[in-house]
Design a protein around this motif. Structure first.
Motif, PDB file in Angstrom:
ATOM      1  N   PRO A   1      35.237  40.492  50.997  1.00 28.99           N
ATOM      2  CA  PRO A   1      35.281  39.078  51.871  1.00 28.99           C
ATOM      3  C   PRO A   1      36.738  38.541  51.892  1.00 28.99           C
ATOM      4  O   PRO A   1      37.122  37.710  52.773  1.00 28.99           O
ATOM      5  CB  PRO A   1      34.306  38.406  51.210  1.00 28.99           C
ATOM      6  N   TRP A   2      37.360  38.572  50.730  1.00 30.26           N
ATOM      7  CA  TRP A   2      38.489  37.694  50.559  1.00 30.26           C
ATOM      8  C   TRP A   2      39.785  38.149  51.483  1.00 30.26           C
ATOM      9  O   TRP A   2      40.670  37.630  52.021  1.00 30.26           O
ATOM     10  CB  TRP A   2      39.224  38.090  49.389  1.00 30.26           C
ATOM     11  N   VAL A   3      39.636  39.602  52.100  1.00 34.62           N
ATOM     12  CA  VAL A   3      40.519  40.116  53.165  1.00 34.62           C
ATOM     13  C   VAL A   3      40.639  38.858  54.417  1.00 34.62           C
ATOM     14  O   VAL A   3      41.604  38.725  55.059  1.00 34.62           O
ATOM     15  CB  VAL A   3      40.204  41.554  53.488  1.00 34.62           C
ATOM     16  N   GLU A   4      39.251  38.651  55.018  1.00 37.82           N
ATOM     17  CA  GLU A   4      39.183  37.811  55.938  1.00 37.82           C
ATOM     18  C   GLU A   4      39.502  36.389  55.622  1.00 37.82           C
ATOM     19  O   GLU A   4      39.872  35.496  56.379  1.00 37.82           O
ATOM     20  CB  GLU A   4      37.644  38.074  56.503  1.00 37.82           C
ATOM     21  N   GLU A   5      38.758  35.901  54.495  1.00 36.91           N
ATOM     22  CA  GLU A   5      38.782  34.794  54.131  1.00 36.91           C
ATOM     23  C   GLU A   5      40.027  34.152  53.383  1.00 36.91           C
ATOM     24  O   GLU A   5      40.329  32.723  53.575  1.00 36.91           O
ATOM     25  CB  GLU A   5      37.723  34.397  53.107  1.00 36.91           C
ATOM     26  N   HIS A   6      40.647  34.924  52.860  1.00 37.93           N
ATOM     27  CA  HIS A   6      41.902  34.498  51.936  1.00 37.93           C
ATOM     28  C   HIS A   6      43.003  35.500  51.913  1.00 37.93           C
ATOM     29  O   HIS A   6      43.348  36.204  50.997  1.00 37.93           O
ATOM     30  CB  HIS A   6      41.520  34.250  50.674  1.00 37.93           C
ATOM     31  N   SER A   7      43.343  36.050  53.178  1.00 39.46           N
ATOM     32  CA  SER A   7      44.442  37.196  53.407  1.00 39.46           C
ATOM     33  C   SER A   7      45.631  36.728  52.532  1.00 39.46           C
ATOM     34  O   SER A   7      46.161  38.044  52.069  1.00 39.46           O
ATOM     35  CB  SER A   7      44.730  37.389  54.869  1.00 39.46           C
ATOM     36  N   ASP A   8      46.044  35.676  52.255  1.00 39.90           N
ATOM     37  CA  ASP A   8      47.085  35.326  51.517  1.00 39.90           C
ATOM     38  C   ASP A   8      47.048  35.644  50.045  1.00 39.90           C
ATOM     39  O   ASP A   8      48.097  35.723  49.414  1.00 39.90           O
ATOM     40  CB  ASP A   8      47.460  34.036  51.520  1.00 39.90           C
ATOM     41  N   PHE A   9      45.762  36.129  49.606  1.00 36.20           N
ATOM     42  CA  PHE A   9      45.754  36.641  48.421  1.00 36.20           C
ATOM     43  C   PHE A   9      46.192  37.947  48.258  1.00 36.20           C
ATOM     44  O   PHE A   9      46.354  38.685  46.812  1.00 36.20           O
ATOM     45  CB  PHE A   9      44.146  36.784  47.905  1.00 36.20           C
ATOM     46  N   TYR A  10      46.772  38.817  49.124  1.00 35.10           N
ATOM     47  CA  TYR A  10      47.221  40.281  49.174  1.00 35.10           C
ATOM     48  C   TYR A  10      48.587  40.427  49.509  1.00 35.10           C
ATOM     49  O   TYR A  10      49.267  39.494  49.915  1.00 35.10           O
ATOM     50  CB  TYR A  10      46.419  41.170  50.000  1.00 35.10           C
ATOM     51  N   ILE A  11      49.219  41.298  49.001  1.00 38.77           N
ATOM     52  CA  ILE A  11      50.428  41.684  49.310  1.00 38.77           C
ATOM     53  C   ILE A  11      50.504  42.328  50.534  1.00 38.77           C
ATOM     54  O   ILE A  11      50.031  43.409  51.065  1.00 38.77           O
ATOM     55  CB  ILE A  11      51.160  42.621  48.042  1.00 38.77           C
ATOM     56  N   PHE A  12      51.558  41.928  51.373  1.00 40.76           N
ATOM     57  CA  PHE A  12      51.650  42.184  52.919  1.00 40.76           C
ATOM     58  C   PHE A  12      53.053  42.947  52.800  1.00 40.76           C
ATOM     59  O   PHE A  12      53.919  42.831  51.978  1.00 40.76           O
ATOM     60  CB  PHE A  12      51.739  41.235  53.905  1.00 40.76           C
TER      61      PHE A  12
ATOM     62  N   ASN B   1      48.117  39.734  45.087  1.00 41.67           N
ATOM     63  CA  ASN B   1      49.408  39.001  44.723  1.00 41.67           C
ATOM     64  C   ASN B   1      49.453  38.124  43.852  1.00 41.67           C
ATOM     65  O   ASN B   1      49.042  36.702  44.196  1.00 41.67           O
ATOM     66  CB  ASN B   1      49.913  38.616  46.226  1.00 41.67           C
ATOM     67  N   TYR B   2      49.648  38.292  42.634  1.00 37.09           N
ATOM     68  CA  TYR B   2      49.680  37.330  41.487  1.00 37.09           C
ATOM     69  C   TYR B   2      50.908  36.345  41.542  1.00 37.09           C
ATOM     70  O   TYR B   2      50.891  35.484  40.958  1.00 37.09           O
ATOM     71  CB  TYR B   2      49.554  38.043  40.146  1.00 37.09           C
ATOM     72  N   ASN B   3      51.553  36.540  42.515  1.00 34.22           N
ATOM     73  CA  ASN B   3      52.989  35.579  42.821  1.00 34.22           C
ATOM     74  C   ASN B   3      52.258  34.439  43.578  1.00 34.22           C
ATOM     75  O   ASN B   3      52.865  33.412  43.450  1.00 34.22           O
ATOM     76  CB  ASN B   3      53.975  36.546  43.521  1.00 34.22           C
ATOM     77  N   ASN B   4      51.065  34.591  44.036  1.00 32.92           N
ATOM     78  CA  ASN B   4      50.370  33.334  44.766  1.00 32.92           C
ATOM     79  C   ASN B   4      49.399  32.974  43.851  1.00 32.92           C
ATOM     80  O   ASN B   4      48.591  33.455  43.018  1.00 32.92           O
ATOM     81  CB  ASN B   4      49.663  33.839  45.737  1.00 32.92           C
ATOM     82  N   PRO B   5      49.833  31.518  43.253  1.00 33.74           N
ATOM     83  CA  PRO B   5      48.993  30.822  42.171  1.00 33.74           C
ATOM     84  C   PRO B   5      47.582  30.753  42.344  1.00 33.74           C
ATOM     85  O   PRO B   5      46.745  30.725  41.466  1.00 33.74           O
ATOM     86  CB  PRO B   5      49.753  29.608  42.000  1.00 33.74           C
TER      87      PRO B   5
ATOM     88  N   MET C   1      47.051  46.283  32.063  1.00 33.02           N
ATOM     89  CA  MET C   1      48.702  45.976  31.815  1.00 33.02           C
ATOM     90  C   MET C   1      49.188  45.706  33.246  1.00 33.02           C
ATOM     91  O   MET C   1      50.477  45.255  33.395  1.00 33.02           O
ATOM     92  CB  MET C   1      49.546  46.837  31.092  1.00 33.02           C
ATOM     93  N   LEU C   2      48.667  46.096  34.249  1.00 32.50           N
ATOM     94  CA  LEU C   2      49.230  45.967  35.539  1.00 32.50           C
ATOM     95  C   LEU C   2      49.857  44.451  36.141  1.00 32.50           C
ATOM     96  O   LEU C   2      50.475  44.529  36.723  1.00 32.50           O
ATOM     97  CB  LEU C   2      48.482  46.811  36.663  1.00 32.50           C
ATOM     98  N   ILE C   3      49.001  43.798  35.370  1.00 34.22           N
ATOM     99  CA  ILE C   3      49.179  42.234  35.971  1.00 34.22           C
ATOM    100  C   ILE C   3      49.981  41.453  35.028  1.00 34.22           C
ATOM    101  O   ILE C   3      50.171  40.255  35.063  1.00 34.22           O
ATOM    102  CB  ILE C   3      47.948  41.484  36.258  1.00 34.22           C
ATOM    103  N   LEU C   4      50.548  42.289  33.779  1.00 36.53           N
ATOM    104  CA  LEU C   4      51.629  41.446  32.913  1.00 36.53           C
ATOM    105  C   LEU C   4      52.684  41.183  33.833  1.00 36.53           C
ATOM    106  O   LEU C   4      53.133  42.104  34.646  1.00 36.53           O
ATOM    107  CB  LEU C   4      52.001  42.513  31.993  1.00 36.53           C
ATOM    108  N   PRO C   5      53.437  40.050  33.600  1.00 34.30           N
ATOM    109  CA  PRO C   5      54.789  39.693  34.508  1.00 34.30           C
ATOM    110  C   PRO C   5      55.646  40.809  34.733  1.00 34.30           C
ATOM    111  O   PRO C   5      56.176  41.120  35.744  1.00 34.30           O
ATOM    112  CB  PRO C   5      55.210  38.427  33.751  1.00 34.30           C
TER     113      PRO C   5
END
Length: 490
Positions: free
Chosen positions: A139-150, A193-197, A223-227
């Motif tokens: 549901p985030w794809v429609e509701e919060h598309s900015d959560f993803y990397i474009f 996209n973990y660059n988005n707080p 480990m994929l989301i380690l900075p």
């Protein structure tokens, strides 16, 4: 909440496959409520402290369609199931649409009832948490598309395996697939996209919901989301996620346990960030090499680090141990894996010696024959692991010495002891393809002027030795290729 032993044992169950088997027996769709009490009692009798239910969360149509159409994956399914049906391909359990138990499995309510039944038997429940990505129809794809990397069409044309075009709000947008920096993307996922707080905040909220349903999580590719890894993969900076997320969850559930799937020498880093246990893929890989020296040196690590390692011979990602390790080697590798410190991880079917690995995209597996010798071996091994000395005792790696001049076979021995106030164990393995001899210097000063009785808990072997002899020259061992002892010392 029940107390856990310091070195617990965990049993992984492929939930969707197991419920398919129960459905066939019941002639109706089985849910989590249909796990029979006798099966839960068997887990208790085998000594398991944790049950890890793989694949309980909701998945979606888009992910399932990818699983059904991917040619390489499809060949894998067809090799496993000669009578493959479309309904057998239910989509990867790591392409999650939302952290809610699938209604097909009975929903959250059925899970909570099963959790209660497990707790009545002093067993804790572990579930999956996938921090890096979601299914393409979350549901985030429609509701919060900015959560993803474009990405751009150029990115898609240049790297078609790493990107996908999805219609969104009247236009086609290019999304990145979830991936690690060394392999193509997982085509049934979208990268967060973990660059988005807002993303770590949203994932923490999901994690807090999950923590109300279970006692611990196995964090997929943690480990994929380690900075540093995220920046290497995506060229974006991020903040640390795990320390604060773990702290917040433990404010809600004090004893909640975090287990990390982790590679690339990141195990210690994640332990420092709060993980209770981290995968020990290095030990597995070194055992595959069939060389004693790398395994022995692996055990040099600090005991506080080793105590938090997850020791395994197979799981849903690895090939079946019975298909990977030849007979004899399998048993020797299992002794070294499960009698060292850490969390002991067993996979459904491993105890029977099954050889065919079931894809995480499938909801059905083939009928497999039990290997009677391996089943007997694991029965004895699990009986040993129930001993308090192996749950709470003190572990010590031993040095091996040559039995006579120019006999270098002692280098193939790996030996260690476990001690508690009530019991002492000595484990020794000749991890090589030829026989060997050695002397072991035992760290037990109170053997002086006593007779020592050595009873092998994995066989009928029994010895008596004079303590003064053991203290002066050591314990002499002569073992065949891949031979081992698990001695109870009295």
């Amino acid at each position: 909440m029940m107390n856990s032993p310091f070195y617990p044992t965990l049993y992984q169950v492929n939930t969707r496959v197991r419920l398919r088997q129960l459905s066939n027996q019941l002639n109706r769709f089985a849910t989590l409520d249909d796990f029979p009490d006798s099966e839960l009692d068997q887990w208790v009798n085998l000594g398991f402290n944790w049950v890890y239910l793989l694949g309980v969360w909701e998945t979606g149509v888009l992910g399932r369609n990818v699983s059904r159409s991917h040619p390489d994956w499809r060949r894998e399914y067809e090799e496993l199931l000669s009578d493959l049906q479309e309904e057998d391909i239910c989509g990867s359990c790591f392409a999650i649409t939302r952290y809610q138990v699938s209604e097909i499995l009975g929903g959250n309510e059925a899970l909570l009832r099963l959790k209660k039944r497990l707790h009545q038997r002093e067993i804790k429940l572990m579930l999956d948490f996938v921090p890096n990505h979601t299914a393409p129809d979350s549901p985030w794809v429609e509701e919060h598309s900015d959560f993803y990397i474009f990405a751009t069409l150029n990115d898609l044309q240049r790297e078609p395996l790493n990107y996908v075009q999805i219609p969104l709000a009247g236009e086609n947008r290019v999304f990145a697939h979830g991936r690690d920096p060394y392999f193509p993307g997982w085509p049934d996922t979208l990268q967060l996209n973990y660059n988005n707080p807002a993303v770590p905040q949203a994932m923490l909220a999901e994690l807090l919901k999950v923590a109300q349903l279970c006692d611990g999580v196995r964090c997929d590719m943690a480990m994929l989301i380690l900075p540093e890894i995220f920046e290497q993969t995506w060229g974006m900076t991020t903040e640390l996620f795990w320390p604060e997320a773990i702290r917040q969850v433990r404010k809600q559930s004090q004893d909640f346990v975090f287990m990390a799937e982790v590679y690339w020498d990141m195990e210690w880093r994640l332990q420092q960030q709060g993980f209770d246990f981290t995968y020990d893929k290095k030990l597995y890989d070194r055992l595959l090499e069939k060389q004693a020296d790398p395994v022995f040196k692996h055990f040099w690590a600090d005991i506080h680090y080793q105590s938090k390692l997850v020791r395994f011979l197979e799981n849903h990602d690895e090939s079946r141990a019975a298909a990977t390790f030849a007979s004899g080697v399998h048993q020797a590798a299992a002794i070294l894996t499960y009698f060292c410190p850490g969390l002991r991880f067993f996979h459904e079917g491993q105890l029977q010696g099954f050889t065919q690995k079931i894809s995480v995209h499938l909801g059905r597996g083939p009928k497999q024959l039990t290997d009677a010798n391996l089943a007997s071996f694991y029965h004895h091994l699990l009986t040993c692991l129930r001993l308090p000395v192996l749950r709470q005792g003190t572990w010590q790696l031993l040095d091996c010495h040559n039995a006579w001049e120019n006999n270098f076979t002692y280098k193939n021995f790996i030996a260690f002891t476990w001690q508690s106030d009530e019991q002492r164990l000595l484990i020794a393995v000749n991890y090589s393809s030829y026989s060997g001899q050695c002397y072991l210097q035992l760290p037990f000063d109170d053997f002086k002027n006593r007779t020592c009785k050595l009873k092998d808990l994995m066989s009928s072997t029994y010895y008596e030795r004079q303590g003064d002899e053991l203290l002066s020259s050591g314990l002499y061992l002569d073992l065949p290729a891949w031979g081992y002892h698990v001695f109870d010392l009295r």
